[in-house]
Design a protein around this motif. Structure first.
Motif, short mmCIF file in Angstrom:
data_model
loop_
_atom_site.label_atom_id
_atom_site.label_comp_id
_atom_site.label_asym_id
_atom_site.label_seq_id
_atom_site.Cartn_x
_atom_site.Cartn_y
_atom_site.Cartn_z
N PHE A 42 0.88 -1.17 0.00
CA PHE A 42 0.00 0.00 0.00
C PHE A 42 0.92 1.22 0.00
O PHE A 42 1.50 1.56 1.02
N ALA B 287 -5.00 -4.82 0.51
CA ALA B 287 -3.57 -5.10 0.35
C ALA B 287 -3.18 -6.33 1.18
O ALA B 287 -2.53 -7.24 0.68
N PHE C 39 -8.69 -0.07 1.98
CA PHE C 39 -7.48 -0.27 1.18
C PHE C 39 -6.47 -1.16 1.92
O PHE C 39 -5.85 -2.03 1.32
N ARG C 40 -6.32 -0.92 3.22
CA ARG C 40 -5.40 -1.76 4.01
C ARG C 40 -5.79 -3.23 3.92
O ARG C 40 -4.95 -4.10 3.74
N THR D 82 -2.16 -4.61 -4.81
CA THR D 82 -1.26 -3.48 -4.67
C THR D 82 -2.07 -2.20 -4.77
O THR D 82 -2.89 -2.06 -5.67
N ILE D 83 -1.86 -1.28 -3.83
CA ILE D 83 -2.59 -0.01 -3.84
C ILE D 83 -1.58 1.12 -4.03
O ILE D 83 -0.63 1.23 -3.26
N CYS E 40 -1.54 5.19 -4.25
CA CYS E 40 -2.46 6.27 -3.94
C CYS E 40 -1.76 7.62 -3.96
O CYS E 40 -0.84 7.84 -3.18
N THR F 165 -0.03 4.44 5.39
CA THR F 165 0.22 3.47 4.32
C THR F 165 1.57 2.78 4.59
O THR F 165 2.34 3.21 5.45
#
Length: 225
Positions: A37, A193, A189-190, A199-200, A202, A213
């Motif tokens: 992330f 991932a 998002f966490r 895969t993030i 941002c 992150t």
């Protein structure tokens, strides 16, 4: 578990030519691991949003190389890139770009219908699962313009997940959200991932968000600092 490289750029150089020639990216190189992330921060004009557009394969006018999942994408045709994007990359923008007259469910189904890998019935099932993951399946049949900002952003994330992309790219995903909804998006998002290995990447102005992150890349004047 081996840590595979999800995305790799080498010596990325990008110019804008309007109103006059200006170098916006000055030889940027980095790698992102699968399931990482990553946040990209920097002042306006630092090149972070331009970088995201190149990473997303939407901007092909650059020097250097871009690899995603081991595929070299530099030099591919627009049609090849569009097909790759639809299958491998999910997008979440600051403005959710939902079609207001469509229901939430229909909005989420769109990228999968375009991909054409599954039947409409299967896609509908996947869309419901996506909405459930974001705790918003109760709004599935409402038209998108009837939802609050936080709900619309969740629908936009659900849409980004429908094709099970290996990478999710987001540009200021919490720019229009209050702190409670920002926290919720961060948690989503966490989880993606950690639990899904997605895969993030941002781009954000929000320092607190970036600090939560896995890794932060800071940009200034077209370079990583």
């Amino acid at each position: 578990m081996e840590n595979k490289t999800s995305l790799k750029i080498r010596n990325l150089v990008k110019y804008f030519h309007e109103p006059e020639t200006f170098q916006v990216l000055k030889g940027v190189s980095f790698e992102v691991k699968k399931g990482e992330f990553l946040s990209i921060v920097g002042k306006s004009g630092s090149g972070k949003s331009t970088l995201l557009y190149v990473l997303s394969t939407m901007d092909t006018d650059y020097e250097g190389t871009l690899q995603i999942n081991g595929d070299l994408l530099t030099g591919k045709t627009q049609n090849q890139l569009a097909a790759f994007r639809n299958e491998h990359i999910g997008f979440v923008f600051q403005f959710h770009y939902l079609l207001p007259e469509f229901s939430c469910l229909q909005n989420v189904m769109l990228p999968a219908l375009k991909l054409g890998k599954y039947s409409t019935k299967e896609i509908e099932h996947k869309a419901y699962e996506s909405l459930r993951l974001l705790d918003i399946e109760g709004q599935a049949l409402k038209s998108a313009n009837k939802l609050s900002g936080g709900q619309q952003q969740r629908v936009a994330i659900a849409r980004a997940l429908i094709n099970n992309p290996s990478i999710i790219m987001t540009d200021e995903p919490t720019g229009n959200l209050d702190s409670k909804n920002t926290e919720a998006v961060l948690d989503i998002f966490r989880g993606l991932a950690k639990e899904n290995g997605q895969t993030i990447i941002c781009v954000t102005h929000d320092k607190d968000f970036a600090n939560n992150t896995d890794r932060t890349i800071e940009m200034a004047d077209g370079l990583i600092i």
